[in-house]
Enzyme design. Sequence first.
Site, mmCIF file in Angstrom:
data_model
loop_
_atom_site.group_PDB
_atom_site.id
_atom_site.type_symbol
_atom_site.label_atom_id
_atom_site.label_comp_id
_atom_site.label_asym_id
_atom_site.label_seq_id
_atom_site.Cartn_x
_atom_site.Cartn_y
_atom_site.Cartn_z
ATOM 1 N N TYR A 53 4.229 -9.889 13.945
ATOM 2 C CA TYR A 53 4.592 -9.271 15.214
ATOM 3 C C TYR A 53 5.011 -7.811 15.042
ATOM 4 O O TYR A 53 5.608 -7.436 14.029
ATOM 5 C CB TYR A 53 5.756 -10.023 15.867
ATOM 6 C CG TYR A 53 5.390 -11.341 16.512
ATOM 7 C CD1 TYR A 53 4.075 -11.746 16.654
ATOM 8 C CD2 TYR A 53 6.382 -12.201 16.993
ATOM 9 C CE1 TYR A 53 3.745 -12.960 17.251
ATOM 10 C CE2 TYR A 53 6.059 -13.409 17.599
ATOM 11 C CZ TYR A 53 4.735 -13.784 17.716
ATOM 12 O OH TYR A 53 4.435 -14.982 18.303
ATOM 13 N N PRO A 220 5.286 -18.035 29.219
ATOM 14 C CA PRO A 220 5.654 -18.924 30.329
ATOM 15 C C PRO A 220 5.451 -18.290 31.701
ATOM 16 O O PRO A 220 5.392 -18.996 32.705
ATOM 17 C CB PRO A 220 7.131 -19.214 30.068
ATOM 18 C CG PRO A 220 7.624 -17.991 29.376
ATOM 19 C CD PRO A 220 6.489 -17.596 28.472
ATOM 20 N N LEU A 221 5.343 -16.963 31.723
ATOM 21 C CA LEU A 221 5.124 -16.262 32.989
ATOM 22 C C LEU A 221 3.718 -15.670 33.061
ATOM 23 O O LEU A 221 3.434 -14.805 33.885
ATOM 24 C CB LEU A 221 6.187 -15.171 33.181
ATOM 25 C CG LEU A 221 7.612 -15.707 33.345
ATOM 26 C CD1 LEU A 221 8.624 -14.570 33.320
ATOM 27 C CD2 LEU A 221 7.754 -16.515 34.627
ATOM 28 N N GLY A 223 1.936 -13.611 31.220
ATOM 29 C CA GLY A 223 1.837 -12.155 31.098
ATOM 30 C C GLY A 223 2.523 -11.390 32.209
ATOM 31 O O GLY A 223 2.187 -10.228 32.472
ATOM 32 N N GLY A 224 3.500 -12.015 32.866
ATOM 33 C CA GLY A 224 4.245 -11.362 33.930
ATOM 34 C C GLY A 224 3.717 -11.648 35.324
ATOM 35 O O GLY A 224 4.388 -11.361 36.320
ATOM 36 N N LEU A 225 2.519 -12.234 35.431
ATOM 37 C CA LEU A 225 1.930 -12.491 36.741
ATOM 38 C C LEU A 225 2.766 -13.479 37.548
ATOM 39 O O LEU A 225 2.856 -13.367 38.774
ATOM 40 C CB LEU A 225 0.503 -13.026 36.579
ATOM 41 C CG LEU A 225 -0.286 -13.261 37.864
ATOM 42 C CD1 LEU A 225 -0.469 -11.959 38.637
ATOM 43 C CD2 LEU A 225 -1.637 -13.895 37.566
ATOM 44 N N GLY A 230 4.278 -7.333 41.307
ATOM 45 C CA GLY A 230 4.277 -5.913 40.968
ATOM 46 C C GLY A 230 3.608 -5.624 39.637
ATOM 47 O O GLY A 230 3.221 -4.487 39.352
#
Length: 340
Positions: A53, A220-221, A223-225, A230
């Site tokens: 990472y 879990p989201l 990629g933010g979607l 926004g």
Amino acid sequence: MQYAVLGSTGVKVSRICLGTATFGVAPTAQDADQLVGAAIDLGINFVDTADVYGNMPVFDRPGAPAAADREPAEQILGRALRGRREDMIVATKSNGIVGRDINDRGLSRRHIIRQVETSLRRLETDYIDLYYAHDPDPDTPLEQTLAAYDDLIRQGKIRYVGLSNHPAWQVTQALWIADDRRLQPPVASQVKYNLIDRAAERELGPASERFGLSIIPYAPLHGGLLADLGVLDREVSGDQRFGAAGFTDTEIGIAREVDRLSRDWGLTAYQVSLAWLLSRAAVSSVIVGAETVDELSANATAADVQLDTAQLDALTALAAEPGAFHHRAGDGPEPPAAAG
């Protein structure tokens, strides 16, 4: 903050886990210390990292230092944990390409032991709480990998073992091998899992429930979607952060409906999306790759949200039937060319 037991270990981990995949990019190496401190203040005691990472080109984005100029995420995390290492359950992984040599990858005894030693130095610690096989390695028998992990547990260098991106049949095979050879079994399975990507529900979820493993979802989201629409206005979003594609129209449609339902319920999309995932029987904690303290603080509130049966059913109905499980073996960058 709420807590759950990690597999069969008896160790309690926060239901929100701090992810560090983009440490050194967002947050910057300088801001990571503040983010880790904020996590501890919020009651988060679980942090996830990996030997690959942070300083790989796949994490490049405009405005961030080039990969060659970035530290590994493990090293940034180790520095941030100085004086507070005992407050955190630290998980890391190996298998990815970390050098030019043909053996600088995989799950062989040789590579695992070298990478554990490297991770211990970077993390500035003498033990790793949870050590994952980052992906399946078709070239190394699981027997060899599990035996190496068992030796490292006996040496006190790692405490528990997990499998990442492994399909249910390999998780089950690992449990059989461990039982037959009296080795320490895996206690957790890390996999991509969210309201949109539910492939883990087809086999891995039932297997984990049956055999007492925890599922620790990443992304879990999505990629933010599933956090905030926004994200669609950002220059870089979703898997574009890792050099992959953006969102499909179907994914965006699901996210819009999650956003609508969340507002109807007086909640936010990120609270609803994370709370739905935390309601799944085998899920103990979800990895949130927050890039700022504000993002982390907001996401942490989801651990206290309890959705009722009707709300959970409405969310579950949004996505199509879970697809076949896909792991990343064979994906990722080609190995660098040998020098000379």
